[in-house]
Design a protein around this motif. Structure first.
Motif, PDB file in Angstrom:
ATOM      1  N   ARG A  86       0.689  -1.230  -0.067  1.00  0.00           N
ATOM      2  CA  ARG A  86      -0.069   0.075   0.068  1.00  0.00           C
ATOM      3  C   ARG A  86       0.601   1.287  -0.008  1.00  0.00           C
ATOM      4  N   PRO A  87       1.844   1.494   0.816  1.00  0.00           N
ATOM      5  CA  PRO A  87       2.748   2.516   0.705  1.00  0.00           C
ATOM      6  C   PRO A  87       3.300   2.801  -0.621  1.00  0.00           C
ATOM      7  N   ILE A  88       3.604   1.803  -1.140  1.00  0.00           N
ATOM      8  CA  ILE A  88       4.512   1.507  -2.477  1.00  0.00           C
ATOM      9  C   ILE A  88       3.288   2.089  -3.619  1.00  0.00           C
ATOM     10  N   LEU A  89       2.164   1.439  -3.438  1.00  0.00           N
ATOM     11  CA  LEU A  89       1.103   2.084  -4.384  1.00  0.00           C
ATOM     12  C   LEU A  89       0.976   3.448  -4.169  1.00  0.00           C
ATOM     13  N   ARG A  90       0.870   3.906  -2.937  1.00  0.00           N
ATOM     14  CA  ARG A  90       0.752   5.602  -2.697  1.00  0.00           C
ATOM     15  C   ARG A  90       1.909   6.134  -3.517  1.00  0.00           C
ATOM     16  N   MET A  91       2.901   5.512  -3.228  1.00  0.00           N
ATOM     17  CA  MET A  91       4.323   6.260  -3.748  1.00  0.00           C
ATOM     18  C   MET A  91       4.257   6.271  -5.231  1.00  0.00           C
ATOM     19  N   TRP A  92       3.573   4.947  -5.851  1.00  0.00           N
ATOM     20  CA  TRP A  92       3.254   4.884  -7.142  1.00  0.00           C
ATOM     21  C   TRP A  92       2.427   6.059  -7.749  1.00  0.00           C
ATOM     22  N   ASN A  93       1.285   6.275  -7.170  1.00  0.00           N
ATOM     23  CA  ASN A  93       0.372   7.106  -7.449  1.00  0.00           C
ATOM     24  C   ASN A  93       0.950   8.464  -7.215  1.00  0.00           C
ATOM     25  N   ILE A  94       1.828   8.734  -6.299  1.00  0.00           N
ATOM     26  CA  ILE A  94       2.538  10.200  -6.216  1.00  0.00           C
ATOM     27  C   ILE A  94       3.179  10.335  -7.483  1.00  0.00           C
ATOM     28  N   LEU A  95       4.006   9.356  -7.812  1.00  0.00           N
ATOM     29  CA  LEU A  95       4.935   9.588  -8.963  1.00  0.00           C
ATOM     30  C   LEU A  95       4.088   9.537 -10.370  1.00  0.00           C
ATOM     31  N   ASN A  96       2.902   8.789 -10.286  1.00  0.00           N
ATOM     32  CA  ASN A  96       2.323   8.917 -11.293  1.00  0.00           C
ATOM     33  C   ASN A  96       1.695  10.478 -11.645  1.00  0.00           C
ATOM     34  N   SER A  97       0.855  10.841 -10.416  1.00  0.00           N
ATOM     35  CA  SER A  97       0.155  12.048 -10.685  1.00  0.00           C
ATOM     36  C   SER A  97       1.154  13.071 -10.900  1.00  0.00           C
ATOM     37  N   THR A  98       2.359  12.981 -10.290  1.00  0.00           N
ATOM     38  CA  THR A  98       3.621  14.066 -10.190  1.00  0.00           C
ATOM     39  C   THR A  98       3.917  14.042 -11.892  1.00  0.00           C
ATOM     40  N   SER A  99       3.851  13.165 -12.380  1.00  0.00           N
ATOM     41  CA  SER A  99       4.521  12.809 -13.800  1.00  0.00           C
ATOM     42  C   SER A  99       3.473  13.553 -14.809  1.00  0.00           C
TER      43      SER A  99
END
Lengths: 157, 1255
Positions: free
Chosen positions: B102-115
């Motif tokens: 889950r935190p990784i997914l969150r991280m992933w989300n963050i990255l995605n959204s950032t990009s």
């Protein structure tokens, strides 16, 4: 030889026969039975015994020689021999016969043959002894002496 | 497990079979003793082995139980624990994985959204910039910047997670939105626009030459001079809400510059700023111009990673444990704790390494990971470790490697490099290349959280299970112990019982062997003893012995006899014990046997000064059936015993009969019978009126006996035990009297065997009283046995002058009971006085009554009165020879004194055994012919009285003619020796007086006399023989008057024959007469011849004809001579068949070839006569013969005898000394039994007893 000496010799010989166990009290009874009516009684009986015994021993030898030994027959023979030997007082023959009969009951052929041999030996011995005794008697009679009375008191049993 | 069970079952089964085997033999014991023996041995070994196996089984069962319960416990525990753990583990793994994901997914989300935001910003910026390509004026420029601001704001507002969006133009203008997450303020930051308007043209040029250098230079230049403004904005509307504040460049945010996009492609960093305490993720992208040749601006988007840490915290709060995210190098990106991620100590702030984290658990976990794997993370990039000890707790550590390669930023490759220079703060950022970036997520969860309950429960369950199983084992063991204890006790008892039984069986067997051995040894033991005794006899008879020697030899003789008796006793006992004793069942005369016994013992008693008395009541049956020898043995033992302990006084043997049928009608019946019988019989016989016994044959009589002595007596406490083997009342008596204590034991055994009992009875006065009864059957004709003389009216007066008090009183009582006047005297003076009174008083009484001078006591007076009443009294005076003074010569005087009464009274002299011949001669001379030997008892008395009465009856008529002459003559020649063996015949019937009277003429010649005898009823043959023997002895004793006595004995022979009355019941056979005649003839001739010969040989078997069946010539000859020596005629045959033939009257003389010539001669004359009758008196039969053996021959003979009433005695001759042979002999009908070698004396006595019995 002097008569007295011969008589003494006869007595000694008789005593030795008793001492060595060839003869027993029965023989003494025989001697006592001998009187003027039956002057040769002892000799007569003993020679009867010899005849009978020789016949029996022959029969025994034959019977034991068979392949199938008829122990009943052997036993009967030995019984007869025992009876006659005890009647004349041939103690050692009798004793041998007793042993013989025991082995007969056991049906032990080897022992029986051994016993037969022993009986034969004893018989020969006693026959020789008795013949010697009678010869002595004859000599005494020939010289003219009388056979001394059997005096058992002189015999130290 | 299964095999174990089967093993135990097998054991149990074998156990059960073992028991079964144990129990079966007891049931069968009664039937099969041999089987039982084997079973016993088998069972005992079985039982013992199973006894041990019980222990083994017990242990095995316990062990089995323990193992079973232990296994169950362990298995239960194991399954529960393992499966639980496994499932929990998998669950936990999933959980952990999920948690980390889950935190990784969150991280992933963050990255995605950032990009996405970045990309959007770049596109929009491109669009705006391109639309404003020709910026001629500053106003255009401002317009473009406003448009850019609006676009950027729209993007910024749409994403609340964004930290900042920056746009940096190539002229150095900066536009940025910044959101302060701490105080939730939003700022717009821009640089001063005026500074950049001039440089735009030159920018292009420079850029065309060397864009990089130009940018750098200008930037540095521009930055130095630039002034930035920050205006706070309303976070929702974007309206300016505050005053614009000038700030130092790069003061609050990092502006992404060209340096960050060096290749024109997108770049990612993790950055830190001094405004936030969490790392930031920033992305930078260049904005290209329309021709894509130059970079117009650089867009940077920054996102805080704060939310990842926030999520982690939330998760950890929910699930406990720790979580952190690091870069590949080990820098912490996010943790679940509040620990700062930046190191405060250094300026500028830097990201912390995970190993330096302030949180202990994270630090230790990181250290452990580093230590274990170093910097080389495992290829799988995943680590799952359980049970790691961190601090004081165990943790799970799971590490995931997140590969972010697939981030969709590839199409930014063509973007221009952006160089980002932060001049103002000089913050060196650690830039991570996100394209290659791998992140490591680590989750550390305490084991307790997942496995805590399971561990605890598992442990508790284990403890409970173990304790429970221990309890069960203990209880089970106790139960097994209790259960098997009972079993093992029983097994023990059983084993003991078996061993006891075994011991008892052995003991019984040995005792049995002993008995059998003894029984079998009979011959071997007796023969040498007989020889010893015989030889000793010969020795004793020798004259040459000195006195000393003689004494020694006599002593030896005594000892040998004692030893022989002892041997016989033991053998008897063992015979009884081994069950080989068979009681004979034959008729015998009880009274006579007992008399013989008393006679025998009286001799012994005389030495002891003891009186032996026989007191049999009149109602005793005469003949009984039973084993005479054993009966005699009983009494012999008892009397012997009594004699041993009685030094003075008397021994009485009493006998009476207890008749169970003795009712009153019995007597009347018997009287009737008597009458009818009497009418048939001669009138001369007196009527006897005593009660007759009618005894049923089946009904056995109870005969009572008592042996009464005056010895030392037996202590009442020993009355029972004296009958035990080897038991004596007083052990000291052994020294005094010897003996083994076997006698009474034999007696009791025999008595019991005869159906009786024996016991010691209380007695008045000193001594012992033994009372016993026997059950003996009497023959049917028992009634005839009781014929006894009735003396009541005969006018008899008896004076008993006897020494022994007991005997005298017994006799006198009996006489008085029978109506005879009796007087007693115990010593000489008394006798003379009584005589005087009797005769003087009588003579005076005839005149004038009693003489007053004599003092007579009343008792005597009354007797005298009764005597006076008798019409014609006959006086009988029984005088004990012991009353005379024998030590001196006075006895002659005394005899003369008594002789004065001779005419008036009959004297009966009672002699001792050792009475000297001179006395006998003297008595004979004086005419005292009635003599008897001691002991004096009833039968002798009867006989004497009968003789006296007869004599008187004879005399009465003679007296009328020439009384004196007759008397004298009769007395002179009459020598009445009473042989008690004749008594039964003598007393069995009344006398035939007339005939006896007619044969009483002694003056007639012998020839005449013989004819008379022939006519008269003769006595039995052996009687004659006995008599001959007696007279012979007598004759030998008295040599001087041999001739004379010979004559007299002949006379007496005749007299006895005549006196002895004819037995009416005896069958008369003519051959007996002839035989008798011949016998006497032989007797005569032999006597004549024997007088000239030496008298040593006793021809006891004179006249007997004996058939000898014997096959062995030697024995035949010996036996013949022996028998002939005894005077018998012998016919010898060779086998049983010949014997039978010889008996059946085919006695070819050739068969009798062994008959001695002498005898043949002497018997030739008589033989022809004999042949018509059964020719032999006795047969000696050898048992083992050819053709037909002794048993068969005997059977044949007995068969042929059936119906003829004859019974030839047959004596077996056998070499077997066994009692079974004896039994066999008796069974086939032989009468007796002799063993070989033939004993002279034994044969003689046997033959004598047999020939006597048959007649």
């Amino acid at each position: 030889m002097e008569v007295g000496q011969m008589q003494r010799q006869w007595l000694d010989y008789t005593r030795s026969l008793f001492l060595e166990g060839f003869l027993d009290a029965q023989f003494m009874q025989l001697q006592q039975l001998q009187d003027e009516n039956n002057p040769d009684f002892v000799v007569e009986v003993v020679s009867l015994f010899f005849q009978d015994s020789e016949r029996l021993l022959k029969d025994l030898t034959f019977a034991l020689d068979q392949n199938a030994v008829d122990f009943k027959k052997v036993d009967a023979h030995v019984h007869q021999l025992k009876g006659s030997s005890s009647s004349i007082g041939a103690q050692r023959v009798k004793n041998a016969c007793i042993d013989f009969r025991n082995f007969c009951e056991e049906q032990n052929i080897d022992a029986c043959l051994r016993c037969l041999q022993q009986v034969k030996e004893e018989y020969c011995l006693v026959k020789n002894k008795l013949e010697t005794l009678f010869r002595l008697e004859q000599q005494i009679v020939a010289v003219g002496g009388s056979i001394p009375l059997v005096e058992p008191t002189q015999m130290s049993f | 497990m299964g095999t174990n069970c089967r093993h135990v079952f097998d054991r149990l089964q074998s156990f059960a079979t073992c028991w079964k085997k144990n129990s079966t033999p007891t049931g069968r014991r009664v039937f099969h003793r041999d089987v039982e023996k084997e079973e016993f041995q088998y069972a005992s070994t079985q039982c013992l082995s199973s006894y041990y196996s019980v222990f083994v089984v017990r242990l095995a069962i316990m062990a089995m139980l323990a193992i079973l319960i232990g296994l169950l416990t362990f298995l239960t525990w194991h399954f529960t624990k393992i499966y639980t753990t496994k499932s929990l583990n998998s669950l936990a793994y999933d959980l952990r994985y999920e948690l980390l994901q889950r935190p990784i997914l969150r991280m992933w989300n963050i990255l995605n959204s950032t990009s996405e935001i970045t990309t959007a910003q770049v596109k929009l910026s491109q669009y705006v910039i391109r639309s404003h390509t020709n910026l001629a004026t500053q106003a255009d420029q401002v317009e473009m910047y406003d448009a850019m601001r609006a676009v950027t704001w729209a993007l910024f507002a749409s994403k609340r997670a964004l930290n900042s969006i920056t746009v940096k133009y190539k002229n150095g203008f900066v536009q940025a939105f910044h959101r302060d997450l701490k105080d939730n303020n939003t700022f717009y930051i821009y640089s001063d626009i005026s500074n950049y308007s001039m440089a735009s043209s030159g920018y292009n040029e420079i850029n065309s030459l060397s864009p990089h250098e130009a940018w750098n230079d200008k930037d540095i230049h521009g930055n130095k001079s630039a002034i930035w403004y920050r205006e706070p904005l309303d976070p929702v509307s974007g309206e300016k809400i505050g005053k614009v504040m000038p700030i130092a460049p790069e003061d609050s945010i990092n502006i992404a510059g060209l340096s960050q996009v060096p290749d024109g492609v997108a770049s990612w960093h993790v950055a830190v700023s001094k405004f936030t305490d969490s790392p930031l993720l920033s992305a930078a992208l260049p904005v290209w111009d329309a021709s894509n040749k130059s970079i117009e601006a650089v867009v940077g988007v920054t996102t805080a990673l704060y939310s990842v840490g926030q999520l982690m915290k939330e998760l950890v709060e929910l699930h406990s444990g720790h979580m952190y995210l690091t870069s590949q190098e080990g820098y912490l990106l996010a943790t679940s704790t509040n620990a700062p991620l930046l190191s405060n100590s250094t300026k500028p702030p830097k990201l912390k390494m995970a190993v330096d984290c302030e949180n202990e658990v994270i630090r230790e976990g990181a250290q452990w990971l580093q230590k274990t794997y170093g910097n080389n993370s495992p290829q799988s990039h995943e680590v799952h470790v359980e049970n790691i000890k961190l601090g004081r707790q165990q943790y799970y550590i799971d590490s995931f490697f997140l590969n972010l390669k697939r981030l969709p930023l590839v199409h930014f490759k063509t973007l221009h490099l952006l160089l980002m220079v932060d001049l103002m703060c000089n913050i060196v950022l650690k830039i991570l290349q996100l394209s290659k970036e791998d992140q490591v997520g680590v989750i550390i969860i305490p084991r307790k959280h997942i496995m805590g309950q399971a561990d605890e429960r598992a442990f508790k369950t284990l403890v409970i299970l173990i304790s429970a199983s221990l309890c069960i084992i203990v209880i089970g063991c106790v139960c097994i112990l209790i259960l098997t204890n009972g079993v093992s006790k029983e097994m023990k008892l059983r084993a003991e019982l078996i061993s006891h039984l075994e011991a008892r069986r052995k003991a019984e067997a040995s005792s049995n062997y002993k008995s059998q051995f003894l029984a079998n040894m009979s011959h071997e033991l007796r023969t040498p003893m007989a020889a010893v005794i015989g030889l000793l006899d010969i020795l004793i008879s020798d004259d040459h012995l000195t006195n000393e020697q003689c004494a020694t030899v006599t002593q030896i003789r005594k000892c040998s006899t004692a030893l022989l008796r002892l041997l016989n006793n033991i053998l008897d006992l063992s015979k009884v014990e081994s069950g080989k004793l068979i009681l004979e069942d034959a008729e015998f005369d009880l009274g006579r046997e007992l008399e013989g016994l008393v006679d025998m013992f009286s001799v012994q008693c005389i030495n002891y000064n003891v009186e032996t008395v026989l007191d049999l009541s009149d109602d005793m049956p005469k003949l009984v059936r039973g084993d005479s020898a054993r009966v005699v043995q009983i009494f012999a033992n008892l009397i012997n015993n009594s004699i041993k302990f009685t030094l003075s006084g008397h021994i009485v043997l009493r006998g009476w009969c207890e008749n169970p049928n003795s009712c009153s009608d019995d007597t009347s019946f018997s009287l009737e019978e008597k009458k009818s019988r009497c009418s048939q019989k001669t009138k001369a016989k007196q009527h006897q009126n005593h009660a007759k016994r009618i005894s049923n044959r089946d009904n056995k009589m109870k005969l009572w006996f008592e042996v009464d002595d005056t010895g030392c007596g037996i202590d009442p406490s020993k009355w029972e035990s004296v009958f035990e083997s080897f038991e004596q009342a007083d052990p000291s008596t052994t020294r005094l009297h010897g003996g083994t204590g076997l006698g009474l034991c034999i007696v009791r055994t025999l008595v019991n065997k005869m159906g009786g009992e024996i016991k010691v009875v209380k007695k008045e006065g000193p001594g012992t009283l033994m009372r016993l009864y026997l059950r003996l059957s009497a023959p049917v004709d028992a009634s005839e046995q009781h014929c006894q003389a009735d003396f009541a009216n005969k006018g008899l007066v008896v004076l008993l002058a006897l020494q022994g008090n007991m005997g005298r009183s017994v006799t006198s009582k009996w006489l008085q009971k029978n109506g005879v006047v009796t007087m007693e005297a115990s010593e000489w003076n008394g006798l003379t006085q009584t005589l005087r009174i009797l005769f003087h008083a009588r003579s005076s009484a005839q005149n004038n009554g009693f003489d007053a001078n004599y003092s007579i006591h009343d008792n005597l007076k009354s007797k005298l009165l009764s005597i006076q009443e008798l019409r014609n009294p006959v006086f009988a005076i029984a005088v004990d020879i012991g009353l005379l003074d024998l030590s001196t010569d006075i006895w002659k005087e005394q005899l003369n004194f008594l002789h004065k009464y001779f005419g008036r009274a009959k004297f009966v002299w009672i002699l001792n055994h050792d009475s000297s011949n001179t006395i006998k001669m003297e008595l004979c001379k004086k005419g005292h012919t009635l003599t008897v030997n001691k002991p004096f008892y009833k039968t002798k008395m009867i006989h004497i009285l009968e003789a006296i009465i007869k004599e008187r009856n004879d005399e009465l008529p003679k007296k009328n003619m020439t009384p004196k002459a007759r008397l004298k003559e009769g007395n002179l020649h009459e020598s009445l020796e009473i042989d008690y063996t004749q008594c039964d015949v003598a007393s069995s019937d009344g006398s035939d007086i007339s005939e006896v009277g007619s044969s009483k003429h002694v003056s007639v010649s012998q020839d005449k006399q013989r004819e008379k005898i022939v006519r008269s009823n003769p006595p039995s043959q052996h009687q004659i023989n006995n008599f001959v023997e007696l007279t012979n002895e007598y004759m030998e004793d008295s040599n001087p008057t041999k001739e004379e006595l010979c004559q007299s004995s002949l006379n007496s022979n005749d007299v006895t024959a005549n006196v002895t009355p004819k037995s009416s019941s005896t069958k008369q056979t003519s051959f007996a007469t002839v035989a008798q005649g011949e016998d006497s003839e032989y007797g005569e001739t032999r006597k004549v011849s024997s007088s000239s010969r030496a008298v040593s040989a006793k021809k006891s078997l004179e006249g007997l004809r004996i058939l000898l069946a014997e096959d062995t010539p030697v024995i035949q000859r010996v036996a013949t001579i022996m028998l002939e020596k005894m005077g018998a005629t012998v016919v010898a045959v060779g086998d049983g068949q010949q014997a039978v033939d010889a008996l059946n009257g085919i006695p070819g003389v050739e068969d009798c070839r062994r008959e001695s010539l002498l005898k043949e001669r002497s018997t030739r004359s008589s033989q022809t006569e004999i042949l018509s009758y059964p020719p032999y008196d006795l047969i000696l039969m050898d048992c083992q013969m050819p053709k037909m053996d002794g048993y068969e021959a005997t059977k044949a003979i007995r068969k042929s005898e059936v119906g003829t009433g004859l019974h030839i005695p047959i004596v077996a001759l056998t070499a077997h000394a066994m009692s079974c042979d004896e039994a066999k002999c008796l069974e086939v009908g032989m009468d007796a039994y002799l063993t070989k070698p033939i004993d002279f004396k034994l044969m003689e006595s046997t033959i004598l007893s047999l020939t006597r019995r048959t007649w």
